[in-house]
Scaffold this motif. Structure first.
Motif, PDB file in Angstrom:
ATOM      1  N   ILE A 100       0.838  -1.196   0.000  1.00  0.00           N
ATOM      2  CA  ILE A 100       0.000   0.000   0.000  1.00  0.00           C
ATOM      3  C   ILE A 100       0.868   1.239   0.000  1.00  0.00           C
ATOM      4  O   ILE A 100       0.652   2.183  -0.762  1.00  0.00           O
ATOM      5  CB  ILE A 100      -0.942   0.000   1.223  1.00  0.00           C
ATOM      6  CG1 ILE A 100      -1.954  -1.136   1.099  1.00  0.00           C
ATOM      7  CG2 ILE A 100      -1.660   1.336   1.359  1.00  0.00           C
ATOM      8  CD1 ILE A 100      -2.756  -1.364   2.358  1.00  0.00           C
ATOM      9  N   GLU A 101       1.879   1.232   0.858  1.00  0.00           N
ATOM     10  CA  GLU A 101       2.760   2.399   0.943  1.00  0.00           C
ATOM     11  C   GLU A 101       3.501   2.619  -0.370  1.00  0.00           C
ATOM     12  O   GLU A 101       3.727   3.746  -0.802  1.00  0.00           O
ATOM     13  CB  GLU A 101       3.770   2.199   2.080  1.00  0.00           C
ATOM     14  CG  GLU A 101       3.151   2.135   3.465  1.00  0.00           C
ATOM     15  CD  GLU A 101       2.446   3.423   3.859  1.00  0.00           C
ATOM     16  OE1 GLU A 101       1.605   3.372   4.769  1.00  0.00           O
ATOM     17  OE2 GLU A 101       2.732   4.483   3.257  1.00  0.00           O
TER      18      GLU A 101
ATOM     19  N   ASN B 212      -6.176   9.408   1.453  1.00  0.00           N
ATOM     20  CA  ASN B 212      -7.089   8.332   1.853  1.00  0.00           C
ATOM     21  C   ASN B 212      -7.633   7.589   0.640  1.00  0.00           C
ATOM     22  O   ASN B 212      -7.773   6.364   0.652  1.00  0.00           O
ATOM     23  CB  ASN B 212      -8.250   8.904   2.676  1.00  0.00           C
ATOM     24  CG  ASN B 212      -7.837   9.267   4.085  1.00  0.00           C
ATOM     25  OD1 ASN B 212      -6.825   8.770   4.590  1.00  0.00           O
ATOM     26  ND2 ASN B 212      -8.599  10.138   4.723  1.00  0.00           N
ATOM     27  N   HIS B 213      -7.955   8.332  -0.413  1.00  0.00           N
ATOM     28  CA  HIS B 213      -8.472   7.722  -1.644  1.00  0.00           C
ATOM     29  C   HIS B 213      -7.447   6.730  -2.196  1.00  0.00           C
ATOM     30  O   HIS B 213      -7.783   5.586  -2.532  1.00  0.00           O
ATOM     31  CB  HIS B 213      -8.769   8.817  -2.666  1.00  0.00           C
ATOM     32  CG  HIS B 213      -9.441   8.317  -3.900  1.00  0.00           C
ATOM     33  ND1 HIS B 213     -10.806   8.355  -4.074  1.00  0.00           N
ATOM     34  CD2 HIS B 213      -8.940   7.748  -5.032  1.00  0.00           C
ATOM     35  CE1 HIS B 213     -11.110   7.845  -5.258  1.00  0.00           C
ATOM     36  NE2 HIS B 213      -9.996   7.475  -5.850  1.00  0.00           N
TER      37      HIS B 213
ATOM     38  N   MET C 263      -7.407  -2.263  -1.383  1.00  0.00           N
ATOM     39  CA  MET C 263      -8.276  -3.204  -2.102  1.00  0.00           C
ATOM     40  C   MET C 263      -7.452  -4.052  -3.076  1.00  0.00           C
ATOM     41  O   MET C 263      -7.595  -5.280  -3.130  1.00  0.00           O
ATOM     42  CB  MET C 263      -9.344  -2.417  -2.865  1.00  0.00           C
ATOM     43  CG  MET C 263     -10.320  -3.282  -3.640  1.00  0.00           C
ATOM     44  SD  MET C 263     -11.485  -4.100  -2.540  1.00  0.00           S
ATOM     45  CE  MET C 263     -12.738  -4.607  -3.708  1.00  0.00           C
ATOM     46  N   MET C 264      -6.568  -3.412  -3.823  1.00  0.00           N
ATOM     47  CA  MET C 264      -5.759  -4.133  -4.799  1.00  0.00           C
ATOM     48  C   MET C 264      -4.803  -5.100  -4.113  1.00  0.00           C
ATOM     49  O   MET C 264      -4.607  -6.232  -4.573  1.00  0.00           O
ATOM     50  CB  MET C 264      -5.019  -3.149  -5.693  1.00  0.00           C
ATOM     51  CG  MET C 264      -5.938  -2.291  -6.550  1.00  0.00           C
ATOM     52  SD  MET C 264      -5.078  -1.192  -7.700  1.00  0.00           S
ATOM     53  CE  MET C 264      -4.450  -2.394  -8.903  1.00  0.00           C
ATOM     54  N   ALA C 265      -4.205  -4.674  -3.009  1.00  0.00           N
ATOM     55  CA  ALA C 265      -3.275  -5.534  -2.283  1.00  0.00           C
ATOM     56  C   ALA C 265      -3.986  -6.760  -1.727  1.00  0.00           C
ATOM     57  O   ALA C 265      -3.464  -7.877  -1.784  1.00  0.00           O
ATOM     58  CB  ALA C 265      -2.603  -4.755  -1.151  1.00  0.00           C
ATOM     59  N   LEU C 266      -5.190  -6.564  -1.187  1.00  0.00           N
ATOM     60  CA  LEU C 266      -5.953  -7.688  -0.649  1.00  0.00           C
ATOM     61  C   LEU C 266      -6.292  -8.699  -1.742  1.00  0.00           C
ATOM     62  O   LEU C 266      -6.161  -9.913  -1.552  1.00  0.00           O
ATOM     63  CB  LEU C 266      -7.239  -7.178   0.011  1.00  0.00           C
ATOM     64  CG  LEU C 266      -7.055  -6.459   1.360  1.00  0.00           C
ATOM     65  CD1 LEU C 266      -8.333  -5.731   1.758  1.00  0.00           C
ATOM     66  CD2 LEU C 266      -6.653  -7.452   2.444  1.00  0.00           C
TER      67      LEU C 266
ATOM     68  N   ALA D  17      -6.334  -0.200   4.858  1.00  0.00           N
ATOM     69  CA  ALA D  17      -5.961   1.156   4.447  1.00  0.00           C
ATOM     70  C   ALA D  17      -5.642   2.046   5.637  1.00  0.00           C
ATOM     71  O   ALA D  17      -5.061   3.125   5.475  1.00  0.00           O
ATOM     72  CB  ALA D  17      -7.088   1.779   3.622  1.00  0.00           C
ATOM     73  N   GLY D  18      -6.043   1.601   6.840  1.00  0.00           N
ATOM     74  CA  GLY D  18      -5.807   2.409   8.024  1.00  0.00           C
ATOM     75  C   GLY D  18      -6.728   3.606   8.120  1.00  0.00           C
ATOM     76  O   GLY D  18      -6.348   4.662   8.634  1.00  0.00           O
TER      77      GLY D  18
END
Length: 205
Positions: free
Chosen positions: A7-8, A28-29, A36-39, A56-57
């Motif tokens: 994500i980072e 945040n967006h 979502m993509m990482a999951l 996403a935190g």
């Protein structure tokens, strides 16, 4: 690399802040889409909004503030995946003979399908509950077929069974079955598709 690290990596460093609220909204967006993509890439094909928010935190309300529903999130992901694969599918084919071009398309398709694999699997799970994903599925299948037909001479396109067999061999569903059901590696799956296409072309003679 863990989900949070991915994500980072996708989000990247924040730009210098001009409007704190606006910049937080943009950050945040990006984090929500990246989560979502990482999951999905890590095997969770149906992540809930709550799971996306957790990864996403951000709060669950933040997810729905940026995306009215999950279809909106899938639209965003489809756009990103499309941008990834477009350079591959839009590159000019090598050679002039249709057989050489078809061989080139076959190899490219293996690359594209592998890039899309987790996202198309996720979309397949949800498409019966989503008018957007169902419509997109039909459009993608039609486009895949059109890319094949463009390469074939008129006389070859007239062979209905050849065309249908070729489109089947070069379909995502065929790639999914070879990779998942038969558990072949990317290299072996690519070789199987190439062998199948070569045998079909040879049968024309």
């Amino acid at each position: 690399m863990g989900d949070r690290a991915k994500i980072e990596q996708i989000v990247g460093k924040a730009e210098p802040r001009i409007d704190g609220r606006r910049e937080r909204g943009r950050s945040n967006h990006k984090r929500i889409v990246a989560a979502m993509m990482a999951l999905i890439e890590n095997g969770d094909l149906t992540p809930s909004a709550a799971r996306v928010a957790e990864e996403a935190g951000v709060g669950l309300r933040t997810v729905f503030r940026h995306f009215d529903d999950m279809d909106a999130l899938y639209r965003e992901i489809s756009k990103i995946v499309g941008e990834r694969i477009w350079p591959v599918i839009s590159e000019a084919y090598r050679g002039h003979d249709w057989r050489i071009k078809l061989r080139d398309l076959t190899r490219r398709r293996a690359r594209v399908f592998e890039m899309m694999l987790p996202f198309r699997l996720a979309a397949n799970v949800k498409r019966y509950q989503s008018p957007y994903l169902m419509a997109q599925y039909g459009q993608v299948v039609a486009l895949e077929r059109e890319f094949v037909l463009r390469l074939l001479p008129a006389a070859v396109r007239g062979d209905r069974y050849f065309v249908e067999a070729l489109c089947s061999a070069l379909s995502f569903q065929s790639w999914r079955a070879i990779r998942q059901d038969q558990a072949l590696s990317v290299e072996d799956a690519s070789a199987v598709v190439e062998r199948t296409v070569e045998a079909l072309v040879a049968s024309l003679a």
